[in-house]
Design a protein around this motif. Structure first.
Motif, mmCIF file in Angstrom:
data_model
loop_
_atom_site.group_PDB
_atom_site.id
_atom_site.type_symbol
_atom_site.label_atom_id
_atom_site.label_comp_id
_atom_site.label_asym_id
_atom_site.label_seq_id
_atom_site.Cartn_x
_atom_site.Cartn_y
_atom_site.Cartn_z
ATOM 1 N N GLY A 24 0.775 -1.239 0.000
ATOM 2 C CA GLY A 24 0.000 0.000 0.000
ATOM 3 C C GLY A 24 0.805 1.287 0.000
ATOM 4 N N LEU A 25 2.059 1.223 -0.454
ATOM 5 C CA LEU A 25 2.924 2.398 -0.422
ATOM 6 C C LEU A 25 3.292 2.884 -1.816
ATOM 7 C CD1 LEU A 25 5.321 1.244 2.438
ATOM 8 C CD2 LEU A 25 3.285 2.708 2.623
ATOM 9 N N ALA A 46 -2.279 5.861 0.869
ATOM 10 C CA ALA A 46 -3.457 6.630 0.460
ATOM 11 C C ALA A 46 -3.839 7.672 1.511
ATOM 12 C CB ALA A 46 -4.626 5.690 0.170
ATOM 13 N N GLU A 47 -3.717 7.302 2.791
ATOM 14 C CA GLU A 47 -4.077 8.226 3.873
ATOM 15 C C GLU A 47 -3.140 9.429 3.924
ATOM 16 O OE1 GLU A 47 -4.744 8.141 8.734
ATOM 17 O OE2 GLU A 47 -3.678 6.484 7.769
ATOM 18 N N SER A 48 -1.832 9.197 3.823
ATOM 19 C CA SER A 48 -0.887 10.312 3.893
ATOM 20 C C SER A 48 -0.972 11.194 2.657
ATOM 21 C CB SER A 48 0.544 9.810 4.105
ATOM 22 O OG SER A 48 0.975 9.000 3.041
ATOM 23 N N LEU A 49 -1.228 10.593 1.509
ATOM 24 C CA LEU A 49 -1.399 11.381 0.282
ATOM 25 C C LEU A 49 -2.643 12.255 0.383
ATOM 26 C CD1 LEU A 49 -0.469 12.142 -2.531
ATOM 27 C CD2 LEU A 49 -1.535 10.052 -3.384
ATOM 28 N N PHE A 60 3.567 11.600 5.491
ATOM 29 C CA PHE A 60 4.132 10.368 4.971
ATOM 30 C C PHE A 60 3.640 9.196 5.809
ATOM 31 C CE2 PHE A 60 7.132 13.811 4.124
ATOM 32 C CZ PHE A 60 7.184 13.735 2.750
ATOM 33 N N TRP A 61 3.964 7.991 5.357
ATOM 34 C CA TRP A 61 3.695 6.802 6.145
ATOM 35 C C TRP A 61 5.022 6.368 6.745
ATOM 36 C CZ3 TRP A 61 -0.004 4.578 8.546
ATOM 37 C CH2 TRP A 61 0.179 3.301 9.072
ATOM 38 N N LYS A 67 2.702 4.255 11.301
ATOM 39 C CA LYS A 67 1.626 5.239 11.434
ATOM 40 C C LYS A 67 1.849 6.439 10.527
ATOM 41 C CE LYS A 67 3.305 8.149 15.183
ATOM 42 N NZ LYS A 67 2.866 8.870 16.354
ATOM 43 N N LEU A 68 0.796 7.224 10.381
ATOM 44 C CA LEU A 68 0.844 8.462 9.626
ATOM 45 C C LEU A 68 1.812 9.422 10.298
ATOM 46 C CD1 LEU A 68 -0.608 9.983 7.250
ATOM 47 C CD2 LEU A 68 -2.120 10.923 8.991
ATOM 48 N N TRP A 69 2.578 10.169 9.488
ATOM 49 C CA TRP A 69 3.597 11.063 10.014
ATOM 50 C C TRP A 69 3.515 12.391 9.284
ATOM 51 C CZ3 TRP A 69 8.741 10.538 7.162
ATOM 52 C CH2 TRP A 69 9.662 11.510 7.570
#
Length: 125
Positions: A24-25, A46-49, A60-61, A67-69
């Motif tokens: 997923g990266l 997808a979450e960090s984007l 970023f991941w 975790k999200l960063w």
């Protein structure tokens, strides 16, 4: 499996179809928007984007923390995203940013502050 009709859309179309790895990266190269200097490399999911696009600050991941960063969340050295470039097959990104301080956690302006030579690493500058 990828649909054969997806490749032309991904390579020549205007639809954003990011091609994430099996975990997923997607690779993200971070470049200074004015100087062009490469500041860092990280991964996004997808979450960090989505968070980056929504806030204008680079997220970023973190693979090590899982975790999200938000870059700069502890140092204050945020990366203000000016543009996101997408490569031809949509499996890598370039974030053009204006940094609010050093990009590297070591305090160096860029994470790429050493050169590999015949005798090992030497610090640039």
């Amino acid at each position: 499996m990828t649909d054969a009709n997806e490749t032309p859309l991904r390579e020549a179309g205007s639809t954003f179809l990011p091609k994430y790895t099996s975990d997923g990266l997607i690779a993200a190269i971070v470049q200074h928007a004015e100087s062009g200097e490469v500041l860092m490399f990280a991964y996004m999911n997808a979450e960090s984007l989505a968070a980056t696009r929504a806030t204008g600050r680079a997220h970023f991941w973190s693979r090590s923390r899982g975790k999200l960063w938000l870059k700069g969340e502890t140092s204050g050295h945020y990366l203000a995203v000016q543009k996101i470039l997408v490569d031809c097959d949509q499996d890598a990104l370039v974030l053009k940013v204006l940094p609010a301080g050093p990009a590297c956690h070591t305090g160096a302006p860029t994470c790429f502050y050493r050169e590999l030579g015949p005798d090992g690493l030497s610090r640039l500058g």
